[in-house]
Design an enzyme around this catalytic site. Structure first.
Site, PDB file in Angstrom:
ATOM      1  N   TYR A  94      15.035   3.443 -10.233  1.00  0.00           N
ATOM      2  CA  TYR A  94      13.637   3.616  -9.833  1.00  0.00           C
ATOM      3  C   TYR A  94      12.703   3.308 -11.006  1.00  0.00           C
ATOM      4  CZ  TYR A  94       9.303   6.226  -9.051  1.00  0.00           C
ATOM      5  OH  TYR A  94       7.985   6.578  -8.961  1.00  0.00           O
TER       6      TYR A  94
HETATM    7  N1  LIG Z   1       7.653  11.976  -6.567  1.00  0.00           N
HETATM    8  C1  LIG Z   1       7.165  12.033  -7.793  1.00  0.00           C
HETATM    9  O1  LIG Z   1       7.253  13.080  -8.476  1.00  0.00           O
HETATM   10  C2  LIG Z   1       6.459  10.826  -8.380  1.00  0.00           C
HETATM   11  C3  LIG Z   1       6.026  10.882  -9.687  1.00  0.00           C
HETATM   12  C4  LIG Z   1       5.300   9.808 -10.206  1.00  0.00           C
HETATM   13  C5  LIG Z   1       5.042   8.707  -9.407  1.00  0.00           C
HETATM   14  N2  LIG Z   1       5.495   8.640  -8.129  1.00  0.00           N
HETATM   15  C6  LIG Z   1       5.154   7.431  -7.342  1.00  0.00           C
HETATM   16  O2  LIG Z   1       4.064   7.727  -6.499  1.00  0.00           O
HETATM   17  C7  LIG Z   1       4.219   6.980  -5.290  1.00  0.00           C
HETATM   18  C8  LIG Z   1       3.346   7.561  -4.218  1.00  0.00           C
HETATM   19  O3  LIG Z   1       3.733   8.904  -3.964  1.00  0.00           O
HETATM   20  P1  LIG Z   1       3.626   9.508  -2.488  1.00  0.00           P
HETATM   21  O4  LIG Z   1       4.113  10.897  -2.557  1.00  0.00           O
HETATM   22  O5  LIG Z   1       2.257   9.203  -1.943  1.00  0.00           O
HETATM   23  O6  LIG Z   1       4.716   8.582  -1.745  1.00  0.00           O
HETATM   24  P2  LIG Z   1       5.094   8.500  -0.203  1.00  0.00           P
HETATM   25  O7  LIG Z   1       4.416   9.581   0.569  1.00  0.00           O
HETATM   26  O8  LIG Z   1       6.582   8.403  -0.131  1.00  0.00           O
HETATM   27  O9  LIG Z   1       4.445   7.116   0.258  1.00  0.00           O
HETATM   28  C9  LIG Z   1       5.044   5.887   0.073  1.00  0.00           C
HETATM   29  C10 LIG Z   1       4.598   4.985   1.206  1.00  0.00           C
HETATM   30  O10 LIG Z   1       5.137   3.673   1.005  1.00  0.00           O
HETATM   31  C11 LIG Z   1       5.348   3.128   2.278  1.00  0.00           C
HETATM   32  N3  LIG Z   1       6.277   2.013   2.333  1.00  0.00           N
HETATM   33  C12 LIG Z   1       7.573   1.977   1.950  1.00  0.00           C
HETATM   34  N4  LIG Z   1       8.112   0.783   2.241  1.00  0.00           N
HETATM   35  C13 LIG Z   1       7.124   0.043   2.823  1.00  0.00           C
HETATM   36  C14 LIG Z   1       7.058  -1.269   3.337  1.00  0.00           C
HETATM   37  N5  LIG Z   1       8.120  -2.082   3.324  1.00  0.00           N
HETATM   38  N6  LIG Z   1       5.896  -1.704   3.873  1.00  0.00           N
HETATM   39  C15 LIG Z   1       4.813  -0.897   3.915  1.00  0.00           C
HETATM   40  N7  LIG Z   1       4.805   0.368   3.432  1.00  0.00           N
HETATM   41  C16 LIG Z   1       5.956   0.830   2.889  1.00  0.00           C
HETATM   42  C17 LIG Z   1       5.916   4.285   3.082  1.00  0.00           C
HETATM   43  O11 LIG Z   1       5.751   3.992   4.446  1.00  0.00           O
HETATM   44  P3  LIG Z   1       6.762   4.523   5.598  1.00  0.00           P
HETATM   45  O12 LIG Z   1       6.242   5.871   5.978  1.00  0.00           O
HETATM   46  O13 LIG Z   1       6.632   3.510   6.679  1.00  0.00           O
HETATM   47  O14 LIG Z   1       8.127   4.580   4.958  1.00  0.00           O
HETATM   48  C18 LIG Z   1       5.069   5.449   2.598  1.00  0.00           C
HETATM   49  O15 LIG Z   1       3.952   5.656   3.425  1.00  0.00           O
HETATM   50  C19 LIG Z   1       5.723   7.093  -5.052  1.00  0.00           C
HETATM   51  O16 LIG Z   1       6.204   6.121  -4.184  1.00  0.00           O
HETATM   52  C20 LIG Z   1       6.284   6.941  -6.453  1.00  0.00           C
HETATM   53  O17 LIG Z   1       6.516   5.582  -6.749  1.00  0.00           O
HETATM   54  C21 LIG Z   1       6.203   9.688  -7.597  1.00  0.00           C
END
Ligand SMILES: NC(=O)c1ccc[n+]([C@@H]2O[C@H](COP(=O)([O-])OP(=O)(O)OC[C@H]3O[C@@H](n4cnc5c(N)ncnc54)[C@H](OP(=O)(O)O)[C@@H]3O)[C@@H](O)[C@H]2O)c1
Length: 221
Positions: free
Chosen positions: A125
């Protein structure tokens, strides 16, 4: 401002869409699942159907003045989708921005990218996120790289800590991340800056205004 948000149904993205809409901006969310249309409309956003892994993005850019990449493969996915979403979809968005002249690009990255090879199960990741950051840094676009700490669903305090010396391992609420993204979009001093983001004592707008072009990264390990 017309802002296109990749990963429009994501938890941070939906919060950002609500803030943009409340403040009179046009927020368009790229989503792949038609079942998510109603949620985006309820948030005040405009849904745009496009699968970031499989579709040509260029016809969907419309009149965007800025793109925010907030998509992600998610914790349940394997290394392959880290490549196709966390890296591949980000690069696709960057290339579409270049092709269509959308100069402003903000990416939701992560803490830990500078030390990805020692990240154990997070390695695939973080390597994908680091490569996406590299692609943006060298894109020629007006970029900002926002690197949140561990995301929580705590109610947003509205106050944060922005760090340009990297290496901390603290948390930040998704509410606070969305608020900072909003202020970043309004603040040209954040162009060509990258910073880690945590919950903290400083009002989000004040923290964002304190950045200076060229800030970050200085790695603290
Ligand atoms: N978790 C942590 O502690 C952490 C820390 C630092 C940074 N981050 C980053 O922050 C980002 C955003 O966080 P979050 O909580 O808002 O994430 P999230 O709720 O998982 O949102 C990610 C979105 O990406 C979409 N997606 C995935 N594949 C796709 C595709 N092929 N086409 C269009 N959309 C697609 C998903 O849609 P679907 O619903 O259709 O799957 C989902 O709505 C994370 O993805 C990560 O990279 C996370």
């Amino acid at each position: 401002m017309d802002v296109l948000i990749a990963g429009g149904h994501g938890q941070i993205a939906r919060r950002l869409i609500r803030i943009l809409a409340r403040n009179g901006h046009t927020a368009r969310g790229l989503i792949r699942n038609p079942d998510h249309v109603a949620d985006l409309e309820a948030d005040g956003g405009h849904p745009v159907l496009c699968d970031l892994e499989h579709d040509d993005l260029r016809p969907h850019i419309g009149g965007a003045e800025a793109i925010v990449f907030a998509a992600g493969a998610g914790p349940g996915s394997g290394p392959e989708r880290k490549q196709t979403v966390d890296l591949g979809a980000a690069v696709k968005c960057i290339e579409a921005a270049q092709a269509l002249g959308v100069d402003r690009f903000v990416i939701v990255s992560s803490i830990g990218t500078q030390d990805a090879e020692h990240a154990g199960p997070m390695r695939a990741y973080l390597e994908a996120k680091a490569a996406a950051d590299d692609a943006l840094r060298t894109s020629g676009l007006s970029w900002t790289i926002v690197k949140p700490g561990m995301l929580t669903d705590e109610p947003g305090s509205g106050t944060v800590d922005i760090a340009t010396a990297f290496g901390r391992r603290d948390a930040v609420s998704r509410d606070n991340v969305a608020l900072v993204l909003y202020h970043v979009l309004l603040a040209d001093n954040t162009i060509r800056t990258e910073f880690e983001l945590f919950d903290g004592p400083t009002p989000a707008d004040v923290a964002v205004q304190s950045l200076q072009r060229g800030d970050g990264p200085v790695t603290v390990l």
